[in-house]
Design an enzyme around this catalytic site. Structure first.
Site, short mmCIF file in Angstrom:
data_model
loop_
_atom_site.label_atom_id
_atom_site.label_comp_id
_atom_site.label_asym_id
_atom_site.label_seq_id
_atom_site.Cartn_x
_atom_site.Cartn_y
_atom_site.Cartn_z
CG HIS A 220 -1.93 0.98 1.36
ND1 HIS A 220 -1.67 2.30 1.66
CD2 HIS A 220 -3.27 0.87 1.22
CE1 HIS A 220 -2.82 2.95 1.68
NE2 HIS A 220 -3.80 2.12 1.42
CE LYS B 99 -7.09 0.09 6.43
NZ LYS B 99 -7.82 0.69 5.32
CD GLN C 180 -6.53 -4.22 4.48
OE1 GLN C 180 -7.51 -4.89 4.80
NE2 GLN C 180 -6.65 -2.97 4.03
CB CYS D 87 -3.56 3.34 -1.65
SG CYS D 87 -4.58 4.77 -1.37
CG ASP E 219 0.62 -1.99 6.26
OD1 ASP E 219 -0.33 -2.07 7.10
OD2 ASP E 219 0.49 -1.47 5.15
#
Lengths: 414, 129
Positions: free
Chosen positions: A126, A229, A206, A369, A203
């Site tokens: 991303h 999220k 997700q 993104c 990261d």
């Protein structure tokens, strides 16, 4: 991902916590990889702050300020437990994943990265886990190296061995691709990176919302994710870091709260986590995030993962029935989370999402993104459907029906 | 009314003035970084009038239909007249209300035209912002 007290999700009951699904027909919200809906208990927790103990935290010598401080810090404890951080003060509250990664890039990066050092990324990052490292490389003269993906949308793990050398100072990698849903072999990547002495930034935007992530088991050096999220509000994110790294790092933003004492020309800084939380933070949002952690923990992350896998299998099966559809990413559901990127032949992704919107199905269309990944896939954009704990088989059916109608409408005279 | 109404779909499926010109006086291309849509407009100008116009590129129904309608509108007009075209003129051509994201799709062709012909780089309707 495995706990002994497994019980399946009671989706019908869960949906009652989300007023947005109260319409008939209900909104088919399939844009959860971008941002999730907020359950009533999370909104209630933030309302309680605003209605009954609204005040600034820390140093307030009155009851409601003490309560606000206590609730804010309680939220930190909940987050620390969620990711199994050894100590609560290793959890830094930020605005979002992007700010967390920028914090590492500016504070740790500027201090530790030198000209010629190498930073290893993947082509599926991303932009939030790419642009901060580009900026760091431009400031320091470091070199960015990219791991490729296979045509299946899996990380080309064999390439990792060639990429990791004594020059590698950092590996920054998404745990799960926001476009393909691919779950990266992050444990093996961390082990391999540590073997050459490199640090690893994960990261986890997700992954943390969708299955259990344990920072001690992973042994990652930094891990970043966002509250919005995972059923939490916007404006609150998390950075986890190893104690010794966070302690050595210089402050990122300067201001109130992050100091111990301030002279005219020089200051000394507060202990963790305050050192990295300059200014009045997002208090209500942190409290909301704490409640969101409770919410998804009570629903049970293992059950959420299983539910998403079932939806994913069903969606794969239905969408494959459509002629002229291209699915991107791994075909085996166990290699990915509940994210499906696709295109319909000859129809622009924006048109697909625009038409589905008129049928009450919310999808995302665009580059998500992740422009380097779009280039790798040789597409301008994709349509993306992504699931969370409140989605149903009916949502998938409506997606399927909407796509069939889209094809009919857009190709009627061709 | 739906954004996928007949007239728009007609323009999308059978666009007017689609293609390029061999020796254009003005040729300009831009994209919309939000969605990757890309439009190029070629103009042949004679006596300050637009003698011929072609557009090409890729995009969604809205941006391609808007380009088709815009090129129909400007052919034969003077450069001064074309310069006056505004966001509202485009919305009148499209004939349906658009949300902020799709508005950018609709305005991309006009932006390309104005940037190519007059060097105006702002989005139509955002000149003073």
């Amino acid at each position: 991902m495995h706990t002994s007290e497994f019980r399946p999700l009671d989706v019908e009951r869960i949906r009652k916590d989300f007023p947005i699904f109260a319409t008939e027909p209900p909104l088919a919200f399939l844009d959860n990889a971008a941002s999730t809906q907020t359950p009533r208990p999370v909104v209630d927790a933030m309302d309680a702050y605003y209605d009954t103990y609204r005040s600034n935290i820390h140093r307030g010598i009155y009851r409601i300020s003490e309560e606000a401080t206590e609730q804010y810090e309680r939220a930190r404890e909940k987050v620390a437990q969620l990711i199994n951080a050894p100590r609560t003060r290793q959890v830094i509250f930020t605005r979002n994943t992007t700010e967390s990664i920028n914090l590492v890039a500016y504070s740790w990066g500027t201090e530790n990265i030198r000209e010629g050092d190498e930073i290893v990324l993947t082509v599926m990052e991303h932009h939030s886990n790419l642009v901060p490292w580009q900026l760091l490389a431009q400031r320091t003269g470091a070199v960015l190296r990219f791991l490729e993906i296979t045509d299946e949308g899996l990380l080309d793990f064999a390439q990792l061995r060639d990429c990791l050398t004594e020059k590698t100072k950092l590996v920054a990698m998404g745990h799960v691709s926001n476009v393909l849903g691919t779950i990266n072999p992050i444990q093996s990547v961390i082990d391999a990176a540590h073997a050459v002495g490199a640090k690893v930034v994960v990261d986890a935007a997700q992954s943390v919302p969708h299955f259990h992530v344990d920072v001690q088991q992973l042994d990652c050096d930094f891990l970043a994710f966002s509250g919005h999220k995972m059923c939490g509000p916007t404006g609150i994110g998390v950075l986890y870091g190893k104690m010794e790294l966070l302690e050595e790092m210089p402050p990122f933003l300067g201001g109130g709260s992050m100091i111990r004492s301030v002279e005219r020309d020089i200051s000394s800084y507060a202990e963790l986590p305050a050192k990295f939380e300059a200014g009045t933070p997002s208090i209500a949002e942190a409290i909301g995030l704490g409640q969101a952690v409770d919410y998804i923990t009570q629903a049970n992350l293992a059950a959420i993962h299983v539910h998403e896998q079932e939806l994913l299998k069903y969606a794969h099966q239905r969408l494959k029935e459509i002629e002229g559809i291209t699915l991107y990413g791994p075909s085996a559901p166990h290699q990915k989370t509940g994210v499906i990127s696709f295109n319909l032949d000859g129809i622009h992704p924006h048109d697909v999402a625009g038409i589905l919107d008129t049928h009450g199905v919310a999808l995302r269309a665009g580059h998500h993104c992740a422009q380097p990944l779009m280039k790798r896939l040789d597409v301008i954009a994709t349509v993306r459907a992504s699931f969370y704990l409140y989605n149903t088989v009916e949502d998938v059916d409506r997606l399927y029906e909407g796509l069939c109608r889209t094809q009919k409408l857009m190709t009627r005279r061709k | 009314m739906n954004i996928y109404q007949e007239e728009l779909l007609d323009h999308y499926e059978n666009p007017s003035n689609y293609g390029t010109l061999p020796n254009p006086d003005i040729s300009h291309e831009e994209d919309n970084p939000l969605c990757g849509d890309q439009i190029r407009i070629d103009l042949l100008v004679e006596d300050d009038k637009i003698k011929e116009v072609r557009f090409c590129g890729h995009g969604c129904t809205i941006s391609l239909a808007a380009a088709s309608m815009l090129t129909e509108e400007i052919e034969g007009k003077s450069l001064d007249e074309v310069k006056q075209l505004s966001k509202d003129d485009i919305l009148d051509m499209i004939g349906i209300p658009l949300g902020p994201v799709r508005l950018k799709c609709a305005l991309l062709p006009l932006k390309v035209l104005k940037a190519g012909a007059y060097g105006i780089t702002s989005w139509p309707g955002e000149e003073d912002k």
